[in-house]
Each structure stands twice: as C-alpha cells, then as structure tokens.
Design a protein around this motif. Sequence first.
Motif, PDB file in Angstrom:
ATOM      1  N   MET A  85     -13.614 -13.329  67.109  1.00  0.00           N
ATOM      2  CA  MET A  85     -12.073 -13.280  67.328  1.00  0.00           C
ATOM      3  C   MET A  85     -11.297 -12.692  66.416  1.00  0.00           C
ATOM      4  O   MET A  85      -9.998 -12.298  66.718  1.00  0.00           O
ATOM      5  N   CYS A  86     -11.663 -12.438  65.057  1.00  0.00           N
ATOM      6  CA  CYS A  86     -10.912 -11.508  64.174  1.00  0.00           C
ATOM      7  C   CYS A  86     -11.595 -10.475  63.981  1.00  0.00           C
ATOM      8  O   CYS A  86     -12.886 -10.054  64.499  1.00  0.00           O
ATOM      9  N   GLU A  87     -11.073  -9.498  63.004  1.00  0.00           N
ATOM     10  CA  GLU A  87     -11.378  -8.210  62.669  1.00  0.00           C
ATOM     11  C   GLU A  87     -12.608  -8.436  61.718  1.00  0.00           C
ATOM     12  O   GLU A  87     -13.392  -7.553  61.602  1.00  0.00           O
ATOM     13  N   GLY A  88     -12.494  -9.498  60.901  1.00  0.00           N
ATOM     14  CA  GLY A  88     -13.699  -9.518  59.914  1.00  0.00           C
ATOM     15  C   GLY A  88     -14.178 -10.884  59.961  1.00  0.00           C
ATOM     16  O   GLY A  88     -13.794 -11.883  60.818  1.00  0.00           O
ATOM     17  N   LYS A  89     -14.882 -11.366  59.009  1.00  0.00           N
ATOM     18  CA  LYS A  89     -15.429 -12.500  58.988  1.00  0.00           C
ATOM     19  C   LYS A  89     -15.507 -12.901  57.452  1.00  0.00           C
ATOM     20  O   LYS A  89     -16.078 -12.407  56.759  1.00  0.00           O
ATOM     21  N   LEU A  90     -15.423 -14.253  57.392  1.00  0.00           N
ATOM     22  CA  LEU A  90     -15.179 -14.889  55.976  1.00  0.00           C
ATOM     23  C   LEU A  90     -16.385 -15.773  55.961  1.00  0.00           C
ATOM     24  O   LEU A  90     -16.220 -16.899  56.507  1.00  0.00           O
ATOM     25  N   ILE A  91     -17.161 -15.766  54.736  1.00  0.00           N
ATOM     26  CA  ILE A  91     -18.138 -16.625  54.558  1.00  0.00           C
ATOM     27  C   ILE A  91     -18.089 -17.312  53.009  1.00  0.00           C
ATOM     28  O   ILE A  91     -17.617 -16.832  52.243  1.00  0.00           O
ATOM     29  N   GLU A  92     -17.575 -18.435  53.351  1.00  0.00           N
ATOM     30  CA  GLU A  92     -17.293 -19.384  51.955  1.00  0.00           C
ATOM     31  C   GLU A  92     -18.486 -20.257  51.663  1.00  0.00           C
ATOM     32  O   GLU A  92     -19.066 -20.935  52.319  1.00  0.00           O
ATOM     33  N   ILE A  93     -18.656 -20.239  50.279  1.00  0.00           N
ATOM     34  CA  ILE A  93     -19.827 -20.969  49.637  1.00  0.00           C
ATOM     35  C   ILE A  93     -19.126 -21.809  48.640  1.00  0.00           C
ATOM     36  O   ILE A  93     -18.663 -21.595  47.696  1.00  0.00           O
ATOM     37  N   ALA A  94     -19.487 -23.104  48.810  1.00  0.00           N
ATOM     38  CA  ALA A  94     -19.098 -24.096  47.896  1.00  0.00           C
ATOM     39  C   ALA A  94     -20.198 -24.584  46.964  1.00  0.00           C
ATOM     40  O   ALA A  94     -21.413 -24.732  48.051  1.00  0.00           O
ATOM     41  N   GLU A  95     -19.863 -25.237  46.017  1.00  0.00           N
ATOM     42  CA  GLU A  95     -21.081 -25.993  45.157  1.00  0.00           C
ATOM     43  C   GLU A  95     -22.320 -24.989  45.155  1.00  0.00           C
ATOM     44  O   GLU A  95     -23.634 -25.695  45.487  1.00  0.00           O
ATOM     45  N   PRO A  96     -22.546 -23.811  44.768  1.00  0.00           N
ATOM     46  CA  PRO A  96     -23.747 -23.061  44.791  1.00  0.00           C
ATOM     47  C   PRO A  96     -24.830 -23.633  43.750  1.00  0.00           C
ATOM     48  O   PRO A  96     -25.973 -23.387  43.875  1.00  0.00           O
ATOM     49  N   ASP A  97     -24.248 -24.174  42.608  1.00  0.00           N
ATOM     50  CA  ASP A  97     -25.070 -24.689  41.568  1.00  0.00           C
ATOM     51  C   ASP A  97     -26.169 -23.918  41.211  1.00  0.00           C
ATOM     52  O   ASP A  97     -27.289 -24.124  41.008  1.00  0.00           O
ATOM     53  N   PHE A  98     -25.456 -22.642  40.616  1.00  0.00           N
ATOM     54  CA  PHE A  98     -26.421 -21.472  40.105  1.00  0.00           C
ATOM     55  C   PHE A  98     -27.461 -22.003  39.048  1.00  0.00           C
ATOM     56  O   PHE A  98     -28.528 -21.446  38.961  1.00  0.00           O
ATOM     57  N   PHE A  99     -26.892 -22.716  38.043  1.00  0.00           N
ATOM     58  CA  PHE A  99     -27.568 -23.075  36.897  1.00  0.00           C
ATOM     59  C   PHE A  99     -28.554 -24.082  37.195  1.00  0.00           C
ATOM     60  O   PHE A  99     -29.704 -24.171  36.133  1.00  0.00           O
ATOM     61  N   ASN A 100     -28.772 -24.820  38.207  1.00  0.00           N
ATOM     62  CA  ASN A 100     -29.913 -25.566  38.360  1.00  0.00           C
ATOM     63  C   ASN A 100     -30.902 -25.003  39.693  1.00  0.00           C
ATOM     64  O   ASN A 100     -31.686 -25.479  40.187  1.00  0.00           O
ATOM     65  N   MET A 101     -30.453 -23.856  40.066  1.00  0.00           N
ATOM     66  CA  MET A 101     -31.068 -23.060  41.165  1.00  0.00           C
ATOM     67  C   MET A 101     -32.565 -22.547  40.825  1.00  0.00           C
ATOM     68  O   MET A 101     -32.485 -21.832  39.543  1.00  0.00           O
ATOM     69  N   PRO A 102     -33.476 -22.585  41.226  1.00  0.00           N
ATOM     70  CA  PRO A 102     -34.926 -22.088  40.802  1.00  0.00           C
ATOM     71  C   PRO A 102     -34.757 -20.524  40.840  1.00  0.00           C
ATOM     72  O   PRO A 102     -33.946 -19.885  41.591  1.00  0.00           O
ATOM     73  N   ALA A 103     -35.315 -19.748  39.848  1.00  0.00           N
ATOM     74  CA  ALA A 103     -35.147 -18.434  39.430  1.00  0.00           C
ATOM     75  C   ALA A 103     -35.605 -17.571  40.863  1.00  0.00           C
ATOM     76  O   ALA A 103     -34.629 -16.822  40.858  1.00  0.00           O
ATOM     77  N   ALA A 104     -36.622 -18.038  41.526  1.00  0.00           N
ATOM     78  CA  ALA A 104     -37.009 -17.202  42.595  1.00  0.00           C
ATOM     79  C   ALA A 104     -35.740 -17.391  43.737  1.00  0.00           C
ATOM     80  O   ALA A 104     -35.607 -16.255  44.237  1.00  0.00           O
ATOM     81  N   GLU A 105     -35.111 -18.468  43.627  1.00  0.00           N
ATOM     82  CA  GLU A 105     -34.091 -18.522  45.018  1.00  0.00           C
ATOM     83  C   GLU A 105     -32.934 -17.815  44.336  1.00  0.00           C
ATOM     84  O   GLU A 105     -32.273 -17.411  45.076  1.00  0.00           O
ATOM     85  N   PHE A 106     -32.546 -17.985  43.095  1.00  0.00           N
ATOM     86  CA  PHE A 106     -31.506 -17.157  42.725  1.00  0.00           C
ATOM     87  C   PHE A 106     -31.675 -15.623  42.717  1.00  0.00           C
ATOM     88  O   PHE A 106     -30.879 -15.061  43.026  1.00  0.00           O
ATOM     89  N   LYS A 107     -32.744 -15.261  42.510  1.00  0.00           N
ATOM     90  CA  LYS A 107     -33.182 -13.898  42.739  1.00  0.00           C
ATOM     91  C   LYS A 107     -32.769 -13.455  44.147  1.00  0.00           C
ATOM     92  O   LYS A 107     -32.455 -12.542  44.486  1.00  0.00           O
TER      93      LYS A 107
END
Length: 360
Positions: A85-107
């Motif tokens: 319905m819009c010209e663009g798309k917005l993807i919001e990410i909350a609580e990504p928890d980068f520092f506890n994310m497994p290395a492979a998943e972060f990559k």
Amino acid sequence: MAFQKVDKTQVLKDILKTKNAPGGVWLLCGEEAYLSGYYRNLIRGKIIPDPDMGYFDHIRLSGAERGTESLAEQVQNACAGLPVMCEGKLIEIAEPDFFNMPAAEFKDLCTVFGTVGEYPYVTVLIHCAEEEFPTADYKAPQSAIWKGLEACGVQIVPFAKQDEKKLAPWCAKHFASEGIEAGPGVIEAMIARTGTSMSALVSEMAKLCAYTKANGRSAVTREDVETVCSVTETAQEFGIQNAVRMRDTGRLMREYLVAKHRHEEPMNLFFQISAAVMELWRIKGAMTDGMSKEDIMRRFRMKEYPLKMVTQGAANYSMAALDRLATMCAETDAMMKSSPVDGYVLVERLICAVGKSFGA
C-alpha cells in the motif's frame, strides 16, 4: 573511557529532510532514549505515513521472539516482498541481542544486512536500549560487534545525553510551541531540579504549561518550578531495581533519597526493592538447580533479554546472600504492616543489607 565515534545524527537529519526514504539499515541507540524514540517516529512517518493503510508494509521483528527461522532468515524474507500500500517498506527490529548471538548467526545476519541495498524500497530500523547496545563505555566486545555491523553497511546513530547548554534552547522552543514564555532563570532552575533527561523534561514542561494556563498566565516563573516540578537526580526508569541488581548500594541510596524527597510512600519503595530481590532469588535458585535458560524462560514466562539482565544481576550475589535478603524482605513486609517503626527506617535497613556480605 568513552569512545568517540563520528556523529551520524546530522546524516540522518539531512536524509529525513529529503523526499526519499532513508533506505538501508539504521541502528538507533544511545543514552538519550527520548531522541532515539523521536527519530524512530520520524522514520516511521516518512515511510508509513498512514499506519492503517500501511499495515502490510510495516513489519515488526523481535530478536526475543524467534521461531523456527533465525533473525537473518526473517529479515531476508521480509525484504523480498514488494510494498503493498505504500511506496516503501519498513522492517523494524527490536531486542536483536547482538552480544549473545552465536557467531555464525551474527555473520548470517550481517550478510543479509549487506544485501538490503538491493531492495531500494526497504528500510531496516533497529532500535536498542543503552543497556542492550552500550555506547557510553565502548570496550573490546562492543567494538567487534560495532565494527561488524558497520562493515556490512549498518548506519549506527548513537544519541548521547544532552548537556544544559543544548537543552536550554530546546526547552525554550518547547515552551514557545505551547504559547508559554519562560522567564529569566526558569529553564535553568527546571533543569537543576529535574535533571537532564529529555523525557523527564518533556513531562515537567507539560505540567508547567498546564499549571500556568490554569492560573490564567502566559509566562512560567521560578516559583512555578518550585511548586510543580519533581526533584530527581536522574530520570532513569527502574533505577531502584537496577541498583539492586548491580548490588550498587551507593546508587541505590541515591535513588531512594530522590524518591523520599518526592514523598514517595515507604511501602512503594519497599515493593520495588523486594520485587528485585525476589526476582534475583528465583532465577539464582533455578540456575543453582541446574535449569537451562530455555526452561527458566518457560517457567517464569520471561523473554531472553530480560532474563539476561536478571542473570547478570544474580552473578553479583551468592545464593546465601539472596536467601538472607529474601528472609529480610518477608520480615520487613510484616514490620511495615504492624510495627510502629518508621517505614523509611525499615527501607534504609534493607538497603544496607543489600550491600552486606552474607557468606559471599
């Protein structure tokens, strides 16, 4: 030592002044939550001007609520579909928890972020609290994550706490927008009394404007500040609970004194301390019993990030110390309801016990 990073705020401001959506991946963070929230709203309004019409084009993801798909897979799938319905798309990410994310998943996630530029209609907006993505005290673990994100094209915008020199003209504009004049020394007095949190200042200015108009005036005075504004050292939410978790009795006492000065009821202060203690006691006990993180999350209905914060706090106490504090909380509760001892004295006794060593 604070890490000095190139300020991306002006870059974001300049983009928001254009007709184009920001595009790419943006991570908004920093100590000043008000500014982070303000710019998140500007980005949302630019891409999704009508929330009702843009329902299908505003996708919200949470690192704490992952199902069978990883966060990287969810972002990739969200990018693929064209706007509805819009010209663009917005993807919001909350609580990504980068520092506890497994290395492979972060990559994998960084790889996906690196491809967002291939979708000109997509803007990815990540928002993190200061506790989740530290910017004030920039050290080696944060450095690796920060550099990894920037290497794949993520624009990191940290919003630092504002000093009085910057806040004064901002407050003056806020008063003016409400048709209220701030007399000589009013803003300085308000900041000295309320602190430098922009969220707290907005709240206090709203109170001052309402009070001034209700009294048939168009100018707020220093006397109004003394009458209306709350005294606070910081505007940090959950200050007492966080101080208990960190076992920082100095900070806990400061938070307590600020609340006492505001005439907050002793029972309410006790509840804040005891709730933090009992949460630590439950989680520490579950960990001691060998329960896994997943089992603890299910049993206590907690998400991953809140559990991480409590787990970090529990590491500051031995089980013996928490057992004793839990007992003292029960005793204090009974005394609060039946003893003639002043409630503030009982709270102060409990605060002292938080810092005392009970077998570790």
